[in-house]
Write an enzyme that holds these catalytic residues in place. Sequence first.
Site, PDB file in Angstrom:
ATOM      1  N   GLU A  86       0.786  -1.230   0.000  1.00 39.69           N
ATOM      2  CA  GLU A  86       0.000   0.000   0.000  1.00 39.69           C
ATOM      3  C   GLU A  86       0.821   1.285   0.000  1.00 39.69           C
ATOM      4  O   GLU A  86       0.379   2.303  -0.535  1.00 39.69           O
ATOM      5  CB  GLU A  86      -0.954   0.004   1.210  1.00 39.69           C
ATOM      6  N   SER A 361     -47.855 -27.597  43.048  1.00 40.48           N
ATOM      7  CA  SER A 361     -47.361 -28.402  44.172  1.00 40.48           C
ATOM      8  C   SER A 361     -45.859 -28.277  44.382  1.00 40.48           C
ATOM      9  O   SER A 361     -45.347 -28.690  45.433  1.00 40.48           O
ATOM     10  CB  SER A 361     -47.725 -29.875  43.949  1.00 40.48           C
TER      11      SER A 361
END
Length: 719
Positions: A86, A361
């Site tokens: 680059e 229960s």
Amino acid sequence: MFSSLIKGSIILLIIFFAALTAAFIYAYEEISLDADKLIHYQPEISSVILDRNGKKLAYVFKKQHRLYARYDELPSAFVEGLIAMEDTKFFEHNGVNPDAIIRAVIKDIQAGKFVEGGSTLTQQLIKNKILSNEKKLARKIKEAILALKIEHELTKEQIIERYVNEISYGNNYFGVKTAANGYFHKELDELTLKETALLVGLPNAPSYYNPIRHYKRALNRANNVLYRMKSLGWLTERDYLKAVKESPKIYKTSLTQNIAPYVVDEVIRRFKKRGDNIRTAGYQIYTTIDMQQQKIAREAVAYAYQKVLKKYKESPKTSTINTAFVAVESKTGDILAMVGGVDYKRSAFNRVTQTLRQPGSAFKPFIYQTALDMGYNPASPLTDLARTFQYYENGKPKVWSPKNYERDFKGFMPLREALVHSRNLATINLVSELGVSTIRKRLAFLDVPHIPRDMSIALGNLGLSPLKMAQIFSVFANGGHMIEPRLISKVISKEGAVIYETRPKEIADFTTPEQAYLMTDILMDVVKRGTGRNAQVKGLELAGKTGTTNKGVDAWFCGYSPTIEVISWFGRDNNKPIGKGATGGALAAPAFAYYFKKLLTIDPKLKRTFDIPQGVYRGEYKGKSELYTKISPLPEEKPKAVSPLKKQSETMGVWDQESQIIYDDGEDINPDEESPYAETINIDDEPIKEGDVESDGDPLHPTRSQPLTPASHDSGTLF
């Protein structure tokens, strides 16, 4: 006249220069503001959610998935490859490369249009972060001015660091660290030379070189990077040839895939309550989840769900039956596994934390623990006879005649057997003896919400989330000490500092360890020979209680091993009855058993037996062996045995539901000789006013609809 002309010209020049100066100042300030975006770089960083062992569950982010990499984390080969491809003179120029610009201008003139920009790495960073991609002269001039300013303010290393974290590497991976994790499932320091070169080549055209879709193209690009490095003398011939031959493995599914969606959603929900946006903060969030146990929890849910569908002949595509499953470490309160439903894709609603269902229960142990702590013993006789109760609906008196699930009466029976076989009438009569207000005070101590004011408390007529059930059930699993479940243990900032370290809420000494063990021993019998027989696991002591609500709307199994507590629930999302025989033992207990069977395979050293606290003794009452404590003595004044309780291999003598029914005086009672109904009593502390309770004529189980908003304020701590 001439002097007037000169004077006017001078004024115009002053105005011109003033305007030019103002324009320059404005442009400079605008450029300075733009430059600040890079000088004081604060990108959105993804947060990662981890299990208790550091295994990634998911990344969470807003728009861009970005993991931040410091410059010192970058492999030297990556930096060299980036510079080689680059901006070869990056470390020599001051942000603008005149040679590259002249070369680009010549090519642009030859082409008659913009074909090459001649941008340095610094300029590329500015273009990506601040400016557009338009190839216009004004933009290029501004880009150059910004580059000079950036280079003046930042070091070369800081510029590279910002560059590799800002740019896209395709597949919604922003930043090189994200790409390494996503494509290779590796950290940066684990990358091979070829993998490094592949990442270097991606930003030039992320879609075109995407290795998931264009693998060969990406490899060719990587080879070009390697060749460029070799031609500059930055790579040896030997390393070059070795790297060129390599074909890295690319993962098509990234680590952003959510492998525990209900858990991740709950984490995000709890952070949202704090107003903390974890999607952009870059946190490492350590949960208490154990992914191995999470996996077997999902398997347990799938296994039990298939059995339920088969039982009721329903299709998974159309069935409204759903489930919730949560496992908690008893001593710490750490949530080890959480499954909020059978299919997250169909419904993201977390039934562990966001739903309120009646425990039925499964709530009875709290009634019985209250009795034990008030001096009752597991052998104490309870009245299992029918009784009618008067209650008020809209201010008008009505009569309620509750029944046992089995539709029969047993007369007098031991407290242990009443709970082992989940006898409704014995429980209701016990509540009548203890007093509703007494039980309400005990439950309020545990932060139980929505406590009924009447006798319906006996059969679990209140709305609780499964996680809240896990919290309050911990008083049995944790020796009388309640600990609030926690999901998040600690949070680490992007800088590496621990910013949150959670401590769960605890309520000590709800009861003593020896009193809690009496309950554990009874609940072990529930699993061995009672309503929870389907929860049995060979070689592991388990205690628990089934829960089945009126008309089979909810089915629960709440239980625990010596170290882990599990809550399993089944029901329909529309709150309608599941179907005939929809009990907690039939539907929810199989998931519980599957989980512990699998857990033993992955953790053979799992503690298998309960410890017996000091102060628990074994005695004999009416020819039957029974436990007792100082607080809960045997019904007889002087027990026949007073030796401290030790583990015994022989089977304890127990009351057998199939054989003769033992009553208080040891005699049989013939229900035909006298009415089994006791006198009618008022079950309300005060008449229930209109609007207090939605009722379908049954005060025990009023109609409830699925909540429209989450109820997680009843579901444990914020973290």
